[in-house]
Design a protein around this motif. Structure first.
Motif, PDB file in Angstrom:
ATOM      1  N   THR A 154       0.751  -0.899   0.285  1.00  0.00           N
ATOM      2  CA  THR A 154       0.134   0.241   0.005  1.00  0.00           C
ATOM      3  C   THR A 154       0.845   0.962   0.075  1.00  0.00           C
ATOM      4  O   THR A 154       0.185   2.019  -0.999  1.00  0.00           O
ATOM      5  N   PHE A 155       2.083   0.935   1.105  1.00  0.00           N
ATOM      6  CA  PHE A 155       2.927   2.874   0.786  1.00  0.00           C
ATOM      7  C   PHE A 155       3.547   2.830  -0.502  1.00  0.00           C
ATOM      8  O   PHE A 155       3.394   3.824  -0.737  1.00  0.00           O
ATOM      9  N   ALA A 156       3.859   1.813  -0.480  1.00  0.00           N
ATOM     10  CA  ALA A 156       4.295   1.292  -2.209  1.00  0.00           C
ATOM     11  C   ALA A 156       3.693   2.589  -4.051  1.00  0.00           C
ATOM     12  O   ALA A 156       3.702   2.920  -4.593  1.00  0.00           O
ATOM     13  N   GLN A 157       1.541   2.538  -3.093  1.00  0.00           N
ATOM     14  CA  GLN A 157       1.266   3.445  -4.358  1.00  0.00           C
ATOM     15  C   GLN A 157       0.696   4.615  -4.452  1.00  0.00           C
ATOM     16  O   GLN A 157       0.158   4.668  -4.688  1.00  0.00           O
ATOM     17  N   VAL A 158       1.010   4.838  -2.776  1.00  0.00           N
ATOM     18  CA  VAL A 158       0.863   6.653  -2.937  1.00  0.00           C
ATOM     19  C   VAL A 158       2.099   7.215  -2.977  1.00  0.00           C
ATOM     20  O   VAL A 158       2.996   7.103  -2.431  1.00  0.00           O
ATOM     21  N   GLU A 159       0.826   8.555  -3.224  1.00  0.00           N
ATOM     22  CA  GLU A 159       2.688   9.378  -3.293  1.00  0.00           C
ATOM     23  C   GLU A 159       3.192  10.112  -1.716  1.00  0.00           C
ATOM     24  O   GLU A 159       2.195  10.121  -0.644  1.00  0.00           O
ATOM     25  N   GLU A 160       4.267  10.851  -1.428  1.00  0.00           N
ATOM     26  CA  GLU A 160       4.832  11.084  -0.494  1.00  0.00           C
ATOM     27  C   GLU A 160       3.654  11.585   0.894  1.00  0.00           C
ATOM     28  O   GLU A 160       3.515  12.039   1.306  1.00  0.00           O
ATOM     29  N   GLU A 161       3.102  13.000  -0.311  1.00  0.00           N
ATOM     30  CA  GLU A 161       2.765  13.832   0.367  1.00  0.00           C
ATOM     31  C   GLU A 161       0.891  13.460   0.940  1.00  0.00           C
ATOM     32  O   GLU A 161       0.198  14.386   1.808  1.00  0.00           O
ATOM     33  N   GLN A 162       0.954  12.221   0.209  1.00  0.00           N
ATOM     34  CA  GLN A 162      -0.394  12.096   0.690  1.00  0.00           C
ATOM     35  C   GLN A 162      -0.234  11.095   1.894  1.00  0.00           C
ATOM     36  O   GLN A 162      -1.702  10.485   2.930  1.00  0.00           O
TER      37      GLN A 162
ATOM     38  N   LYS B 270       4.052  15.154  12.481  1.00  0.00           N
ATOM     39  CA  LYS B 270       5.165  15.283  12.738  1.00  0.00           C
ATOM     40  C   LYS B 270       5.843  15.950  11.186  1.00  0.00           C
ATOM     41  O   LYS B 270       6.832  16.734  11.322  1.00  0.00           O
ATOM     42  N   GLN B 271       4.862  15.326   9.984  1.00  0.00           N
ATOM     43  CA  GLN B 271       5.753  15.748   8.887  1.00  0.00           C
ATOM     44  C   GLN B 271       7.019  14.976   9.240  1.00  0.00           C
ATOM     45  O   GLN B 271       7.826  16.001   7.980  1.00  0.00           O
ATOM     46  N   LEU B 272       6.906  14.186   9.400  1.00  0.00           N
ATOM     47  CA  LEU B 272       8.302  12.826   8.803  1.00  0.00           C
ATOM     48  C   LEU B 272       8.628  12.825   7.822  1.00  0.00           C
ATOM     49  O   LEU B 272       7.509  12.616   7.008  1.00  0.00           O
ATOM     50  N   SER B 273       9.772  12.691   7.249  1.00  0.00           N
ATOM     51  CA  SER B 273       9.541  12.274   5.881  1.00  0.00           C
ATOM     52  C   SER B 273       9.206  10.602   6.074  1.00  0.00           C
ATOM     53  O   SER B 273       9.230  10.124   6.490  1.00  0.00           O
ATOM     54  N   ASN B 274       9.289  10.240   4.256  1.00  0.00           N
ATOM     55  CA  ASN B 274       9.073   9.110   3.828  1.00  0.00           C
ATOM     56  C   ASN B 274      10.002   8.015   4.486  1.00  0.00           C
ATOM     57  O   ASN B 274       9.597   7.069   5.005  1.00  0.00           O
ATOM     58  N   GLU B 275      11.149   8.825   4.185  1.00  0.00           N
ATOM     59  CA  GLU B 275      12.394   8.102   5.413  1.00  0.00           C
ATOM     60  C   GLU B 275      12.155   7.556   6.432  1.00  0.00           C
ATOM     61  O   GLU B 275      12.502   6.413   6.805  1.00  0.00           O
ATOM     62  N   GLU B 276      11.674   8.765   6.505  1.00  0.00           N
ATOM     63  CA  GLU B 276      11.514   8.425   8.618  1.00  0.00           C
ATOM     64  C   GLU B 276      10.806   7.745   9.008  1.00  0.00           C
ATOM     65  O   GLU B 276      10.437   6.487   9.381  1.00  0.00           O
ATOM     66  N   LEU B 277       9.285   7.820   7.992  1.00  0.00           N
ATOM     67  CA  LEU B 277       8.620   6.784   8.625  1.00  0.00           C
ATOM     68  C   LEU B 277       8.801   5.765   8.301  1.00  0.00           C
ATOM     69  O   LEU B 277       7.940   4.583   8.983  1.00  0.00           O
ATOM     70  N   LEU B 278       8.847   5.361   7.449  1.00  0.00           N
ATOM     71  CA  LEU B 278       9.089   4.022   6.734  1.00  0.00           C
ATOM     72  C   LEU B 278      10.535   2.896   8.060  1.00  0.00           C
ATOM     73  O   LEU B 278      10.212   2.219   8.188  1.00  0.00           O
ATOM     74  N   ALA B 279      11.555   3.713   7.815  1.00  0.00           N
ATOM     75  CA  ALA B 279      12.660   3.746   9.171  1.00  0.00           C
ATOM     76  C   ALA B 279      11.609   3.404  10.687  1.00  0.00           C
ATOM     77  O   ALA B 279      12.281   2.186  11.046  1.00  0.00           O
ATOM     78  N   LEU B 280      11.082   4.023  11.087  1.00  0.00           N
ATOM     79  CA  LEU B 280       9.957   3.552  12.306  1.00  0.00           C
ATOM     80  C   LEU B 280       9.285   1.977  12.095  1.00  0.00           C
ATOM     81  O   LEU B 280       8.890   1.484  12.646  1.00  0.00           O
ATOM     82  N   TRP B 281       7.946   2.481  11.157  1.00  0.00           N
ATOM     83  CA  TRP B 281       8.039   1.000  10.173  1.00  0.00           C
ATOM     84  C   TRP B 281       9.121  -0.060  10.361  1.00  0.00           C
ATOM     85  O   TRP B 281       8.079  -0.933  11.546  1.00  0.00           O
ATOM     86  N   GLU B 282       9.645  -0.525  10.118  1.00  0.00           N
ATOM     87  CA  GLU B 282      10.901  -1.411  10.208  1.00  0.00           C
ATOM     88  C   GLU B 282      11.369  -1.845  11.356  1.00  0.00           C
ATOM     89  O   GLU B 282      11.289  -3.160  11.513  1.00  0.00           O
ATOM     90  N   GLU B 283      11.271  -0.383  12.070  1.00  0.00           N
ATOM     91  CA  GLU B 283      11.609  -0.417  13.584  1.00  0.00           C
ATOM     92  C   GLU B 283      10.702  -1.238  13.986  1.00  0.00           C
ATOM     93  O   GLU B 283      10.852  -1.661  14.740  1.00  0.00           O
TER      94      GLU B 283
END
Length: 161
Positions: free
Chosen positions: A29-37, A86-99
């Motif tokens: 799902t994350f792969a289908q959405v734009e970062e701003e979404q 918090k407007q974390l970047s996509n990379e920050e969000l996905l890092a939290l997700w993986e952690e």
């Protein structure tokens, strides 16, 4: 009382499989959405993908760190903050997700059938390990459903589906 070793082993394996399936569904799902979404909500009462990721991350770290030895609601958790944009970047969000998923899956892989009937605590309430796992299957399944719903909605708007 004890758990049959084969049944216990299968329960842990099937729990891992269920969680991995949820994670893969959300990952697609994350792969289908734009970062701003990641920061959009449907209305003032809804959560964004960012908030859902932060909440699941906080919950996973709290519940699955020192799973067998400390309360699943850690004093260090800032649950209310998980629901703030918090407007974390996509990379920050996905890092939290993986952690979060890493802690969860690592803990599950460390469990033995003998652990399944032990008592663990969540907010001071005693639960068998089996019950604690099932609570989280339900909880994360609910939030992954929200993620998929939002992702499909946002992808449809951008024609990315």
């Amino acid at each position: 009382m004890s758990v049959n070793t084969d049944v216990g082993r299968i329960f842990v394996q099937e729990s891992i499989r269920a969680f991995e399936s949820m994670k893969q569904l959300a990952d697609r799902t994350f792969a289908q959405v734009e970062e701003e979404q990641f920061y959009l909500t449907l209305d003032s009462e809804s959560n964004s993908l960012e908030v859902l990721i932060m909440h699941m991350h906080g919950n996973m770290l709290s519940r699955w760190t020192d799973f067998l030895t400390s309360d699943g609601e850690k004093e260090t958790r800032e649950r209310d903050g998980e629901f703030e944009n918090k407007q974390l970047s996509n990379e920050e969000l996905l890092a939290l997700w993986e952690e979060g998923w890493g802690v969860l899956l690592g803990t599950l892989r460390s469990l033995t059938p003998d652990d399944l009937l032990k008592t663990v605590y969540i907010r001071g309430e005693g639960n068998t390990v089996v019950n604690a796992i099932q609570r989280q299957v339900s909880h994360y399944g609910y939030h992954v459903g929200q993620i998929v719903f939002l992702g499909k909605h946002w992808a449809a708007i951008t024609g990315k589906r």
